[in-house]
Design a protein around this motif. Structure first.
Motif, mmCIF file in Angstrom:
data_model
loop_
_atom_site.group_PDB
_atom_site.id
_atom_site.type_symbol
_atom_site.label_atom_id
_atom_site.label_comp_id
_atom_site.label_asym_id
_atom_site.label_seq_id
_atom_site.Cartn_x
_atom_site.Cartn_y
_atom_site.Cartn_z
ATOM 1 N N LYS A 31 37.348 28.882 44.139
ATOM 2 C CA LYS A 31 37.730 28.106 45.334
ATOM 3 C C LYS A 31 38.476 26.835 44.918
ATOM 4 O O LYS A 31 39.463 26.447 45.522
ATOM 5 C CB LYS A 31 36.488 27.687 46.120
ATOM 6 C CG LYS A 31 35.830 28.779 46.915
ATOM 7 C CD LYS A 31 34.758 28.114 47.781
ATOM 8 C CE LYS A 31 33.821 29.080 48.421
ATOM 9 N NZ LYS A 31 32.785 28.406 49.208
ATOM 10 N N GLY B 220 31.271 23.669 50.173
ATOM 11 C CA GLY B 220 31.604 25.084 50.321
ATOM 12 C C GLY B 220 31.079 25.558 51.657
ATOM 13 O O GLY B 220 29.908 25.369 51.983
ATOM 14 N N MET C 57 27.227 26.538 50.306
ATOM 15 C CA MET C 57 26.465 27.280 51.326
ATOM 16 C C MET C 57 26.202 26.422 52.573
ATOM 17 O O MET C 57 25.164 26.563 53.217
ATOM 18 C CB MET C 57 25.112 27.791 50.800
ATOM 19 C CG MET C 57 25.107 28.183 49.355
ATOM 20 S SD MET C 57 25.471 29.908 49.112
ATOM 21 C CE MET C 57 25.424 30.006 47.323
ATOM 22 N N GLY D 228 31.694 28.863 52.994
ATOM 23 C CA GLY D 228 31.812 30.309 53.182
ATOM 24 C C GLY D 228 32.091 30.970 51.846
ATOM 25 O O GLY D 228 32.156 30.292 50.815
ATOM 26 N N GLU D 229 32.253 32.294 51.868
ATOM 27 C CA GLU D 229 32.405 33.006 50.604
ATOM 28 C C GLU D 229 33.850 33.164 50.146
ATOM 29 O O GLU D 229 34.105 33.518 49.010
ATOM 30 C CB GLU D 229 31.752 34.384 50.735
ATOM 31 C CG GLU D 229 30.244 34.290 50.831
ATOM 32 C CD GLU D 229 29.582 35.643 50.761
ATOM 33 O OE1 GLU D 229 29.495 36.200 49.665
ATOM 34 O OE2 GLU D 229 29.192 36.147 51.828
ATOM 35 N N GLY E 143 23.178 31.240 40.766
ATOM 36 C CA GLY E 143 23.177 31.552 42.203
ATOM 37 C C GLY E 143 23.572 30.374 43.076
ATOM 38 O O GLY E 143 23.604 30.477 44.304
ATOM 39 N N SER E 144 23.884 29.234 42.447
ATOM 40 C CA SER E 144 24.243 28.065 43.271
ATOM 41 C C SER E 144 25.668 28.165 43.792
ATOM 42 O O SER E 144 26.050 27.428 44.709
ATOM 43 C CB SER E 144 24.060 26.768 42.479
ATOM 44 O OG SER E 144 24.825 26.809 41.298
ATOM 45 N N GLY E 145 26.454 29.068 43.194
ATOM 46 C CA GLY E 145 27.832 29.256 43.671
ATOM 47 C C GLY E 145 28.892 28.795 42.674
ATOM 48 O O GLY E 145 30.042 28.570 43.052
ATOM 49 N N LYS E 146 28.520 28.680 41.384
ATOM 50 C CA LYS E 146 29.473 28.172 40.382
ATOM 51 C C LYS E 146 30.726 29.038 40.267
ATOM 52 O O LYS E 146 31.849 28.545 40.354
ATOM 53 C CB LYS E 146 28.819 28.083 38.996
ATOM 54 C CG LYS E 146 27.897 26.915 38.834
ATOM 55 C CD LYS E 146 27.343 26.848 37.434
ATOM 56 C CE LYS E 146 26.605 28.105 37.010
ATOM 57 N NZ LYS E 146 25.545 28.557 37.903
ATOM 58 N N THR E 147 30.516 30.345 40.049
ATOM 59 C CA THR E 147 31.667 31.231 39.824
ATOM 60 C C THR E 147 32.576 31.246 41.059
ATOM 61 O O THR E 147 33.783 31.108 40.951
ATOM 62 C CB THR E 147 31.164 32.664 39.497
ATOM 63 O OG1 THR E 147 30.234 32.545 38.423
ATOM 64 C CG2 THR E 147 32.297 33.570 39.089
ATOM 65 N N THR E 148 31.947 31.383 42.223
ATOM 66 C CA THR E 148 32.726 31.396 43.467
ATOM 67 C C THR E 148 33.502 30.086 43.619
ATOM 68 O O THR E 148 34.669 30.085 44.006
ATOM 69 C CB THR E 148 31.771 31.540 44.680
ATOM 70 O OG1 THR E 148 30.804 32.539 44.367
ATOM 71 C CG2 THR E 148 32.502 31.914 45.934
ATOM 72 N N HIS E 149 32.840 28.966 43.307
ATOM 73 C CA HIS E 149 33.497 27.675 43.508
ATOM 74 C C HIS E 149 34.520 27.352 42.428
ATOM 75 O O HIS E 149 35.416 26.538 42.657
ATOM 76 C CB HIS E 149 32.461 26.566 43.714
ATOM 77 C CG HIS E 149 31.929 26.615 45.113
ATOM 78 N ND1 HIS E 149 31.002 27.557 45.506
ATOM 79 C CD2 HIS E 149 32.290 25.932 46.231
ATOM 80 C CE1 HIS E 149 30.782 27.416 46.803
ATOM 81 N NE2 HIS E 149 31.553 26.444 47.263
ATOM 82 N N ARG F 146 25.304 35.895 32.393
ATOM 83 C CA ARG F 146 25.204 36.848 33.510
ATOM 84 C C ARG F 146 26.351 37.832 33.337
ATOM 85 O O ARG F 146 27.524 37.464 33.483
ATOM 86 C CB ARG F 146 25.327 36.073 34.830
ATOM 87 C CG ARG F 146 25.123 36.917 36.068
ATOM 88 C CD ARG F 146 24.863 36.026 37.285
ATOM 89 N NE ARG F 146 25.972 35.170 37.652
ATOM 90 C CZ ARG F 146 26.963 35.528 38.476
ATOM 91 N NH1 ARG F 146 26.979 36.732 39.012
ATOM 92 N NH2 ARG F 146 27.935 34.683 38.769
ATOM 93 N N GLN G 132 33.366 39.063 37.888
ATOM 94 C CA GLN G 132 33.436 38.401 39.208
ATOM 95 C C GLN G 132 34.566 37.368 39.206
ATOM 96 O O GLN G 132 35.376 37.312 40.132
ATOM 97 C CB GLN G 132 32.091 37.726 39.483
ATOM 98 C CG GLN G 132 31.960 37.106 40.866
ATOM 99 C CD GLN G 132 30.673 36.275 40.991
ATOM 100 O OE1 GLN G 132 29.774 36.356 40.152
ATOM 101 N NE2 GLN G 132 30.593 35.474 42.025
ATOM 102 N N ASP H 206 27.525 26.773 55.224
ATOM 103 C CA ASP H 206 27.589 27.657 56.384
ATOM 104 C C ASP H 206 26.247 28.345 56.619
ATOM 105 O O ASP H 206 26.073 29.049 57.599
ATOM 106 C CB ASP H 206 28.686 28.713 56.180
ATOM 107 C CG ASP H 206 28.544 29.438 54.845
ATOM 108 O OD1 ASP H 206 28.258 28.774 53.832
ATOM 109 O OD2 ASP H 206 28.708 30.666 54.814
#
Ligand code: GDP
Length: 442
Positions: free
Chosen positions: A118, A274, A249, A276-277, A109-115, A140, A146, A251
């Motif tokens: 990015k 980071g 996060m 934003g999403e 949930g720290s944002g690994k996949t999203t980042h 997961r 994702q 933001d």
């Protein structure tokens, strides 16, 4: 971001009132408030004390500068010390081999996949790199999909092995593929847990070993963690020697304590933040920009960077000139609005301008711009160039012509006037100086 810390620091600076000099007395009072503000932002006790001591030492030795007030001098010292504490300069990635491997680690949930996505987008767009993403979060179930969806949205391939539960096997195969197909960079997403645990660390250690000494091992941390981030950063650092951090996060409910704790616990720089999403919501961590934001001075550094990406030099100069002279016409307004829209939401941009964060929660919805455009295009050329007042009969004609109500035309005229008035009130050159990064210490 950091609103409450900014407010508390600003109230600390008011201790100086109109004082001309930094004295033992006003310094003591201000330092006490700065310390409380830092502790409230969940900055670790020893970091807050060290920072306050450094500020005090500088302030005591400070010479009196006639043209600058005590508060201005003090703010500059706080700013400088914050910048120093956060690493002074941007620390971009160090990509060594080809393919360079970037291994991401952090809690779930720290944002690994999203980042991961990015970062791929950043390297592709800004550094022209050929990037492969590896789906090595095999814990997961949704993480693989994702990453694939994100990869598709940024036109970047994602390496996956169907029905393979071993992250190690997927990582090895991804590395072979990256080498064979001449990728410049391989970004490896990994599994996280809600809490630190040994299995997670063992998997990470073996991933690191199998990936031929990654160029970067980046710890991905949620900026809302506060000083709790210190123990997490330390655990990852002990296991895989992180080479830097991506703070995510920012933001949201970011707390200054996170950044400072991670820096101290890992001894490694924060490389990115980071904000934003979306894939483009990633920027280099810049200590000066962060200090500006902590002190409520906007974010001119990233504003100028964004502007440079979207406006060429000649256009930028023209815009600065118009802003300076408050010579905006309705025509300029629409053309600038369209360009600015590409830089981000108006709300986010306004917040980056010094002194504008106080505007609070204003927002301009997307379809408002279309309406504005229709209204402006229904004006005559003379009206668009704003050489005459828009009297009621003209407004009526414009409303009918653009298919909008009188109320909407009135709102536009009023908003436009307000914008011009606001610009007129800005001291000459100040805005452009600030946009160029020259600071006014008050
Ligand atoms: P992971 O478990 O570490 O891989 O975390 P994810 O990448 O799945 O991120 C968790 C959630 O946070 C997702 O809903 C993301 O869209 C969101 N997210 C990630 N980074 C940011 C950010 O910088 N800002 C905001 N607002 N949301 C983010």
């Amino acid at each position: 971001m950091f609103e409450s810390l900014s407010k508390k620091l600003q109230s600390a600076f008011q201790v100086f009132s109109r004082d001309k000099e930094l004295t033992e007395d006003n310094l003591q009072k201000a330092m006490r408030e700065v310390r409380v503000a830092l502790l409230d932002a969940d900055v670790n006790f020893s970091i807050a004390n060290a920072l306050v001591a450094a500020i005090k030492e500088k302030a005591i030795g400070e010479k009196v500068v006639k043209s600058v007030s005590a508060s201005q001098q003090f703010i500059k010292i706080v700013h400088d010390e914050l910048v120093k504490l956060m690493g002074s300069e941007e620390k971009p990635l160090r990509l060594k081999a080809s393919p360079s491997v970037i291994l991401l680690c952090g809690l779930q949930g720290s944002g690994k996949t999203t980042h991961a996505a990015k970062l791929a987008y950043y390297l592709k767009e800004k550094e022209n790199k050929k990037v492969l993403l590896a789906a090595c979060d095999r814990q997961r179930p949704a993480a693989i999909q994702q990453l694939q969806t994100l990869g598709k949205s940024i036109d970047t391939p994602v390496f996956n092995v169907e029905n393979e539960s071993s992250a190690l096997k997927v990582a090895k195969a991804a590395y072979t593929e990256a080498k064979k197909s001449n990728f410049d960079v391989l970004i490896v997403d990994t599994a996280g847990r809600l809490e630190l645990d040994d299995t997670l660390m063992e998997e990470l250690i073996s991933l690191q070993k199998s990936l031929d000494n990654p160029s970067e091992v980046l710890f991905v941390a949620n900026a809302a963690l506060g000083q709790k981030a210190a123990s997490i950063a330390k655990a990852f650092n002990d296991a895989v020697s992180i080479t830097g951090t991506i703070l995510t996060m920012l933001d949201g409910n970011a707390r200054a304590g996170s950044a400072l704790s991670i820096l101290k616990a890992s001894g490694m720089p924060i490389r990115f933040e980071g904000i934003g999403e979306k894939p483009e919501d990633l920027q280099l961590f810049n200590p000066t920009s962060m200090a500006d934001r902590i002190l409520g001075m906007g974010d001119t550094i990233n504003l100028v960077k964004k502007a440079e990406e979207h406006f060429n030099e000649e256009e930028s100069e023209q815009m600065r000139r118009k802003l300076r002279r408050a010579e905006f016409t309705y025509e300029d307004y629409i053309s600038q609005m369209n360009k600015i829209k590409k830089m981000g939401s108006i709300k986010s941009l306004l917040k980056m301008m010094p002194g504008m964060s106080a505007l609070g929660d204003i927002d301009i919805p997307e379809d408002q711009l279309k309406k504005t455009e229709a209204i402006i295009y229904s004006m005559s050329k003379k009206e668009r160039q704003n050489r005459c007042e828009l009297i009621v009969s003209r407004r009526k004609r414009i409303a009918n012509g653009s298919g909008n109500s009188m109320e909407e035309v009135n709102r536009l005229v009023k908003g436009f006037k307000r914008m011009k008035d606001m610009m007129k009130k800005l001291p000459k050159n100040k805005l452009s100086e600030k946009m160029l990064g020259e600071k006014q210490w008050h």
